[in-house]
Design a protein around this motif. Structure first.
Motif, mmCIF file in Angstrom:
data_model
loop_
_atom_site.group_PDB
_atom_site.id
_atom_site.type_symbol
_atom_site.label_atom_id
_atom_site.label_comp_id
_atom_site.label_asym_id
_atom_site.label_seq_id
_atom_site.Cartn_x
_atom_site.Cartn_y
_atom_site.Cartn_z
ATOM 1 N N SER A 36 43.049 37.097 39.560
ATOM 2 C CA SER A 36 42.864 38.075 38.479
ATOM 3 C C SER A 36 44.185 38.712 38.051
ATOM 4 C CB SER A 36 41.882 39.160 38.916
ATOM 5 O OG SER A 36 40.586 38.614 39.076
ATOM 6 N N MET A 71 34.377 42.412 48.378
ATOM 7 C CA MET A 71 34.352 41.485 49.516
ATOM 8 C C MET A 71 34.734 42.178 50.821
ATOM 9 S SD MET A 71 36.118 38.177 47.699
ATOM 10 C CE MET A 71 35.399 37.471 46.196
ATOM 11 N N GLU A 108 38.364 45.078 41.931
ATOM 12 C CA GLU A 108 36.920 45.282 42.127
ATOM 13 C C GLU A 108 36.335 44.168 42.997
ATOM 14 O OE1 GLU A 108 35.255 47.613 38.188
ATOM 15 O OE2 GLU A 108 35.716 45.476 38.023
ATOM 16 N N ALA A 109 36.725 42.923 42.704
ATOM 17 C CA ALA A 109 36.200 41.795 43.474
ATOM 18 C C ALA A 109 36.670 41.862 44.926
ATOM 19 C CB ALA A 109 36.647 40.479 42.833
ATOM 20 N N ALA A 156 40.760 36.119 45.211
ATOM 21 C CA ALA A 156 40.141 36.730 44.024
ATOM 22 C C ALA A 156 41.114 37.676 43.335
ATOM 23 C CB ALA A 156 38.869 37.472 44.432
ATOM 24 N N GLU A 176 39.474 43.930 37.448
ATOM 25 C CA GLU A 176 38.472 42.967 37.917
ATOM 26 C C GLU A 176 38.855 42.409 39.277
ATOM 27 O OE1 GLU A 176 37.415 39.943 35.104
ATOM 28 O OE2 GLU A 176 37.608 41.317 33.419
#
Length: 230
Positions: free
Chosen positions: A188, A204, A199-200, A184, A196
């Protein structure tokens, strides 16, 4: 790839860390590194190999000093005593070509795209991992009370992301659980969406920590909630 990290991005990442840590006793820390190594040693090896091998390709074509302006007079030696001078000129011309090849190849490999292509993946992987481990130790993630610190580390020039978890997590969580977080963030960063991605990844990692390490009654914040750029 990421060009800059704004203050708003830093604020978003800090907020994501705080939200994740509210549900766990674990600690999350983020580092974004522009480069972890200059890879000068790799460039020097390639340049030396090119300087040794590439000029050899000229020999079958009858290489001679006259090919280089100023290296020969244009007159043929008419007696045996002049052969030593010709040999010296040939060696000097060959050495000059080797030096030019060395400089040009080394200079070309200082460009990040070429440096990435010519540096073995195993070397880049090991140096990124070593840099991530250094940051893990430097920021005290190995001295949290329950040994539940996690580092999310991104190396921009190498296009690599590492997640390092302390031994308290290692004992209970398989390392494969971090794969989605790595993917992820990598995706990004490639699209120039660092906030983003972090943050992802933080979400997780936080979910895994919350599952295995819920908040303690006394749950101090042991590591600063922020992204560090190096």
């Amino acid at each position: 790839m990421v060009k800059r990290i704004s203050k708003a991005d830093h604020d978003r990442i800090t907020a994501a860390i705080r939200a994740a840590e509210a549900k766990t006793s674990g600690e999350i820390f983020c580092v974004l590194a522009k480069e972890v190594s200059t890879y000068r040693d790799i460039g020097l090896l390639w340049a030396a190999a090119a300087a040794f091998l590439l000029p050899l390709a000229l020999i079958p074509f009858g290489f001679e000093p006259a090919w280089i302006p100023g290296m020969a007079s244009g007159w043929d030696a008419a007696h045996l005593s002049a052969r030593g001078t010709e040999i010296s000129q040939a060696l000097a011309a060959y050495a000059l070509i080797q030096a030019a090849v060395f400089v040009m190849v080394y200079a070309a490999l200082r460009l990040p795209p070429l440096r990435r292509v010519t540096t073995p993946k195993s070397v880049r992987r090991d140096r990124v991992r070593r840099a991530a481990l250094h940051q893990f130790l430097a920021h005290g993630l190995h001295v949290t009370e329950e040994r539940t610190g996690v580092l999310i580390f991104a190396a921009l020039d190498d296009h690599r992301v590492e997640v390092i978890a302390d031994k308290g997590i290692h004992a209970r969580v398989d390392q494969s659980v971090w794969v989605d977080a790595v993917e992820a963030l990598t995706s990004s960063l490639k699209d120039d969406r660092p906030a983003e991605g972090f943050e992802a990844a933080i979400g997780m990692v936080g979910a895994v920590l919350a599952e295995h390490f819920p908040p303690r009654p006394r749950n101090p914040n042991e590591i600063a909630d922020r992204l560090v750029e190096i």
